[in-house]
Design a protein around this motif. Structure first.
Motif, mmCIF file in Angstrom:
data_model
loop_
_atom_site.group_PDB
_atom_site.id
_atom_site.type_symbol
_atom_site.label_atom_id
_atom_site.label_comp_id
_atom_site.label_asym_id
_atom_site.label_seq_id
_atom_site.Cartn_x
_atom_site.Cartn_y
_atom_site.Cartn_z
ATOM 1 N N CYS A 53 0.860 -1.189 0.000
ATOM 2 C CA CYS A 53 0.000 0.000 0.000
ATOM 3 C C CYS A 53 0.893 1.234 0.000
ATOM 4 C CB CYS A 53 -0.875 0.040 1.248
ATOM 5 S SG CYS A 53 -2.187 -1.190 1.204
ATOM 6 N N SER A 59 -0.384 -5.771 4.824
ATOM 7 C CA SER A 59 0.151 -4.982 3.720
ATOM 8 C C SER A 59 1.299 -4.120 4.226
ATOM 9 C CB SER A 59 -0.942 -4.105 3.095
ATOM 10 O OG SER A 59 -1.319 -3.090 3.983
ATOM 11 N N ASN A 87 -7.577 1.486 -5.649
ATOM 12 C CA ASN A 87 -7.806 2.646 -4.781
ATOM 13 C C ASN A 87 -7.650 3.936 -5.569
ATOM 14 O OD1 ASN A 87 -8.519 1.525 -2.330
ATOM 15 N ND2 ASN A 87 -6.403 1.041 -1.844
ATOM 16 N N CYS A 125 -6.792 -0.184 9.426
ATOM 17 C CA CYS A 125 -6.593 -1.407 8.640
ATOM 18 C C CYS A 125 -5.710 -2.431 9.340
ATOM 19 C CB CYS A 125 -5.968 -1.028 7.304
ATOM 20 S SG CYS A 125 -5.607 -2.469 6.299
HETATM 21 S S1 SF4 Z 1 -7.413 -0.170 3.990
HETATM 22 FE FE1 SF4 Z 1 -6.726 -0.833 1.990
HETATM 23 S S2 SF4 Z 1 -5.467 0.867 1.255
HETATM 24 FE FE2 SF4 Z 1 -5.656 1.158 3.453
HETATM 25 S S3 SF4 Z 1 -3.851 0.145 4.323
HETATM 26 FE FE3 SF4 Z 1 -5.518 -1.350 4.322
HETATM 27 S S4 SF4 Z 1 -5.287 -2.491 2.433
HETATM 28 FE FE4 SF4 Z 1 -4.078 -0.594 2.246
#
Ligand code: SF4
Length: 376
Positions: A12, A23, A100, A19
């Motif tokens: 990301c 990632s 995104n 979140c």
């Molecule tokens: S919500 Fe989506 S864009 Fe944001 S950190 Fe998590 S995976 Fe990445």
């Protein structure tokens, strides 16, 4: 049997405050070596698992994350080419990529379209810049509009928007604004999620600093979503999902119908022959692995009864509900679960007709409590 395929991209630009998905935050162009190594490993795993699982017929593909569109175009198209040569992709397969806002341009989208991607899922979350900022999203309301327009210009005629309620400082009016903005863009599908406070996230660790909407207010927002979206032509087909007729998400339906799926990439889960297994969330070990056996762990092997309970739980997420005939065919304990469920009919949480039993909108609001009463 048809199978779904999920591919996880664990990168990301930066980490959102709520979140807990696996990632790595790497800016717009960082971690280039790791991205290349990861792409090579995904291609290798795809070839290997295609062979091991006998080139299964794939009905839906979902590239999620993370932020898949942060990968360079060539890496994305290499991954797709490998998937196509390793599995038997149905000609009508739904093929979604999560995108995104502010992480793609028209060149990238055109390349994805040419490679066979036919659906985009765009993480809008909110139409209010102050809320996006609180969530640490990297995009603004304008970015969502621009990104959506680019996707349409590139020929995507099946787009889903994710929006969220329960955000700090959010009010029913600001959520209404988000709903009307989403509707004004005319996507084919809208997912409406309640914000979950997950341990370890920035929002969780600093929750005392934020003003979260009260439970009643969240229930009102959920109700507003149903009223506004249904009056705009969307049909609720699952507890958190609405679509135009015929535009339900095939990939998610496959999960909720208890079908099998394979997950490629670090952190991705698979379900096959009643076994649930996953690749561990460790990108370096994943990239170093030769045959992926050392990074794949079995989470659980479901008994017949576990599988029946899971079927009840997943099918009750769907507005269509649970088919009684099917339940009797998969468990000798069907009557036990059904009599518990029928106990909620009088209070208006559950309804039964046409050979199905289902939650009412009132039941959806307390579905977790009801499910635990029905199943345990
Ligand atoms: S919500 Fe989506 S864009 Fe944001 S950190 Fe998590 S995976 Fe990445």
């Amino acid at each position: 049997m048809s199978t779904g395929l999920y591919i996880h991209i664990p990168f990301c630009v930066s980490k959102c405050a709520y979140c807990d998905f696996y990632s790595l935050a790497c800016g717009k162009n960082g971690q280039n070596e790791l991205k290349s190594a990861y792409t090579a490993s995904l291609c290798r795993q795809s070839k290997l698992w295609g062979k091991i699982y006998g080139r299964p017929s794939i009905q839906s593909i979902y590239i999620g994350g993370g932020t898949p569109t942060i990968l360079p175009t060539k890496q994305l198209t290499d991954i797709i080419a490998n998937i196509k040569s390793s599995f038997d992709i149905s000609p009508n397969a739904e093929f979604t990529v999560e995108a995104n806002p502010a992480t793609f341009d028209s060149d990238k989208l055109k390349a994805l379209k040419n490679a066979g991607v036919n659906r985009l899922s765009i993480g809008m979350q909110s139409a209010n810049d102050n809320e996006l900022k609180l969530l640490s999203r990297i995009h603004s309301e304008n970015d969502t509009e621009r990104s959506f327009a680019v996707a349409r210009e590139c020929g995507f005629d099946n787009i889903s928007l994710d929006i969220m309620y329960g955000i700090p400082d959010q009010t029913t009016d600001s959520f209404k604004r988000t709903l009307y903005k989403a509707v004004s863009l005319s996507p084919e599908h809208i997912s409406v999620y309640g914000l979950q406070l997950e341990p370890g996230t920035r929002l969780f660790n600093n929750q005392s600093l934020y003003a979260f909407p009260e439970e009643d207010c969240e229930a009102e927002m959920n109700g507003l979503a149903q009223i506004i979206l249904e009056s705009s032509g969307y049909r609720r087909y699952e507890i958190s999902n609405y679509s135009l007729p015929g535009r339900e998400c095939a990939h998610n339906l496959l999960y909720w119908n208890g079908m099998e799926y394979l997950g490629l990439g670090t952190g991705a889960c698979s379900y096959r022959d009643r076994r649930r297994f996953r690749v561990i969330t460790d990108i370096k070990s994943y990239c170093a692995s030769q045959d992926f056996t050392d990074v794949t762990k079995t989470d659980e092997i479901l008994t017949e009864e576990d599988a029946a309970k899971e079927y009840i739980m997943l099918r009750l997420r769907l507005c269509r509900g649970l088919e009684l005939k099917k339940l009797y065919s998969i468990t000798p304990n069907a009557e036990k679960y059904l009599s518990r469920a029928r106990g909620f009919i009088k209070a208006g949480f559950i309804e039964e007709n046409g050979g199905y039993i289902r939650f009412t909108p009132k039941g959806f609001n307390v579905s977790n409590t009801l499910l635990s009463e029905i199943l345990f």
